[in-house]
Design a protein around this motif. Structure first.
Motif, PDB file in Angstrom:
ATOM      1  N   LEU A 150      40.530 -10.884   4.919  1.00 44.73           N
ATOM      2  CA  LEU A 150      39.346 -11.562   5.456  1.00 44.73           C
ATOM      3  C   LEU A 150      38.132 -10.641   5.403  1.00 44.73           C
ATOM      4  O   LEU A 150      37.028 -11.068   5.025  1.00 44.73           O
ATOM      5  CB  LEU A 150      39.615 -12.015   6.888  1.00 44.73           C
ATOM      6  CG  LEU A 150      38.426 -12.565   7.681  1.00 44.73           C
ATOM      7  CD1 LEU A 150      37.876 -13.817   7.018  1.00 44.73           C
ATOM      8  CD2 LEU A 150      38.832 -12.864   9.112  1.00 44.73           C
ATOM      9  N   CYS A 151      38.310  -9.384   5.771  1.00 45.06           N
ATOM     10  CA  CYS A 151      37.218  -8.412   5.714  1.00 45.06           C
ATOM     11  C   CYS A 151      36.735  -8.215   4.284  1.00 45.06           C
ATOM     12  O   CYS A 151      35.529  -8.154   4.024  1.00 45.06           O
ATOM     13  CB  CYS A 151      37.665  -7.078   6.301  1.00 45.06           C
ATOM     14  SG  CYS A 151      37.693  -7.032   8.088  1.00 45.06           S
ATOM     15  N   LEU A 152      37.676  -8.101   3.347  1.00 44.89           N
ATOM     16  CA  LEU A 152      37.295  -7.910   1.950  1.00 44.89           C
ATOM     17  C   LEU A 152      36.456  -9.072   1.436  1.00 44.89           C
ATOM     18  O   LEU A 152      35.393  -8.870   0.823  1.00 44.89           O
ATOM     19  CB  LEU A 152      38.550  -7.764   1.088  1.00 44.89           C
ATOM     20  CG  LEU A 152      39.266  -6.415   1.107  1.00 44.89           C
ATOM     21  CD1 LEU A 152      40.534  -6.477   0.270  1.00 44.89           C
ATOM     22  CD2 LEU A 152      38.352  -5.316   0.585  1.00 44.89           C
ATOM     23  N   TYR A 153      36.917 -10.278   1.685  1.00 44.12           N
ATOM     24  CA  TYR A 153      36.179 -11.447   1.200  1.00 44.12           C
ATOM     25  C   TYR A 153      34.851 -11.601   1.937  1.00 44.12           C
ATOM     26  O   TYR A 153      33.826 -11.936   1.329  1.00 44.12           O
ATOM     27  CB  TYR A 153      37.032 -12.706   1.361  1.00 44.12           C
ATOM     28  CG  TYR A 153      37.902 -12.992   0.169  1.00 44.12           C
ATOM     29  CD1 TYR A 153      37.493 -13.869  -0.829  1.00 44.12           C
ATOM     30  CD2 TYR A 153      39.136 -12.380   0.016  1.00 44.12           C
ATOM     31  CE1 TYR A 153      38.287 -14.129  -1.931  1.00 44.12           C
ATOM     32  CE2 TYR A 153      39.944 -12.630  -1.084  1.00 44.12           C
ATOM     33  CZ  TYR A 153      39.500 -13.507  -2.054  1.00 44.12           C
ATOM     34  OH  TYR A 153      40.284 -13.752  -3.157  1.00 44.12           O
ATOM     35  N   GLY A 154      34.851 -11.375   3.241  1.00 44.67           N
ATOM     36  CA  GLY A 154      33.620 -11.535   4.006  1.00 44.67           C
ATOM     37  C   GLY A 154      32.547 -10.554   3.590  1.00 44.67           C
ATOM     38  O   GLY A 154      31.406 -10.941   3.305  1.00 44.67           O
ATOM     39  N   TYR A 155      32.902  -9.285   3.511  1.00 40.32           N
ATOM     40  CA  TYR A 155      31.911  -8.269   3.141  1.00 40.32           C
ATOM     41  C   TYR A 155      31.522  -8.367   1.672  1.00 40.32           C
ATOM     42  O   TYR A 155      30.386  -8.051   1.304  1.00 40.32           O
ATOM     43  CB  TYR A 155      32.439  -6.867   3.457  1.00 40.32           C
ATOM     44  CG  TYR A 155      32.311  -6.500   4.911  1.00 40.32           C
ATOM     45  CD1 TYR A 155      31.077  -6.191   5.469  1.00 40.32           C
ATOM     46  CD2 TYR A 155      33.430  -6.469   5.741  1.00 40.32           C
ATOM     47  CE1 TYR A 155      30.959  -5.860   6.811  1.00 40.32           C
ATOM     48  CE2 TYR A 155      33.327  -6.137   7.086  1.00 40.32           C
ATOM     49  CZ  TYR A 155      32.081  -5.832   7.611  1.00 40.32           C
ATOM     50  OH  TYR A 155      31.959  -5.506   8.942  1.00 40.32           O
ATOM     51  N   SER A 156      32.435  -8.792   0.808  1.00 42.63           N
ATOM     52  CA  SER A 156      32.100  -8.907  -0.613  1.00 42.63           C
ATOM     53  C   SER A 156      31.057  -9.993  -0.865  1.00 42.63           C
ATOM     54  O   SER A 156      30.310  -9.925  -1.846  1.00 42.63           O
ATOM     55  CB  SER A 156      33.361  -9.203  -1.433  1.00 42.63           C
ATOM     56  OG  SER A 156      33.845 -10.505  -1.176  1.00 42.63           O
TER      57      SER A 156
END
Length: 233
Positions: A150-156
């Motif tokens: 979730l963090c990877l997709y959100g920040y990306s």
């Protein structure tokens, strides 16, 4: 007789080392349970956004920025910012396309907010969950959590905030170039972060992630920034 002295003599001596009190455990349905996922400072969020906007070659974004303390705060506000950025910029692009025609009465498209919110939050919050479940089923040694994905997709997705503003410029080749740049940068952050956890044959998963990411960027541009020809009544 000093009664205070007598009382102090009956008290147990103070310990020289403080007693460690274990942290309470809260049920999942309480607000306190989710506080740890918002325990980040503004500097942490800005550093993670900067790392997603300008990724460093050879540096695993997940290992460097996320794994020590994954959060929900940053992805939530990035997604919310992107919702309004796409909705407002899409309406501006619509207005620019029809402004030269004085016979056409332009109206603000309020549905763009709900459409953008549905697409962005489904992509950034539901897709990582489906991806995590699918990869976990295929590759049991997959050691990433849903929160990390979730963090990877959100920040990306943070790179699409400035890109959505530049999409207002109605130059076709520039819009497609921005789609490619956004997909390349954000896709690089996601793919090279999770590739070490995908097992011996990660190419099928990488292809799937890349194609979905490309569809996302293309869909944003075509749906919100390409207006169909004006139909005069």
């Amino acid at each position: 007789m000093d009664f205070r002295t007598l009382e102090n003599e009956n008290l147990p001596p103070l310990s020289s080392t403080p007693t460690e009190v274990p942290l309470p455990k809260y049920p999942i349905w309480t607000v306190e349970y989710f506080q740890k996922y918002f325990d980040v400072t503004s500097e942490d969020v800005l550093e993670r956004i900067k790392g997603a906007l300008i990724p460093t070659y050879g540096v695993n974004y997940l290992q460097r920025y996320i794994r020590a303390k994954p959060d929900v705060y940053g992805p939530f506000w990035i997604c919310l910012t992107l919702v309004f950025s796409i909705a407002i910029s899409g309406n501006v692009a619509n207005y620019i396309q029809v402004a030269a025609d004085h016979d056409y009465h332009w109206k603000y498209n309020f549905h763009a907010v709900s459409s953008a919110a549905t697409a962005i939050f489904l992509y950034a919050w539901l897709l990582p969950l489906m991806l995590w479940a699918f990869v976990k089923y295929k590759e049991p040694q997959f050691n990433l959590s849903y929160l990390e994905l979730l963090c990877l997709y959100g920040y990306s997705l943070s790179i699409f905030v400035p890109i959505s503003i530049l999409w207002v410029i109605q130059i076709n080749w520039l819009q497609w170039l921005l789609v490619a740049a956004g997909t390349l940068v954000s896709g690089y952050v996601i793919v090279f972060s999770i590739m070490p956890s995908l097992g011996q044959k990660p190419f099928a998963f990488i292809f799937l992630i890349t194609i979905l990411h490309l569809f996302m960027g293309t869909g944003f541009m075509l749906y919100f920034f390409h207006v169909p020809p004006i139909q005069k009544s």
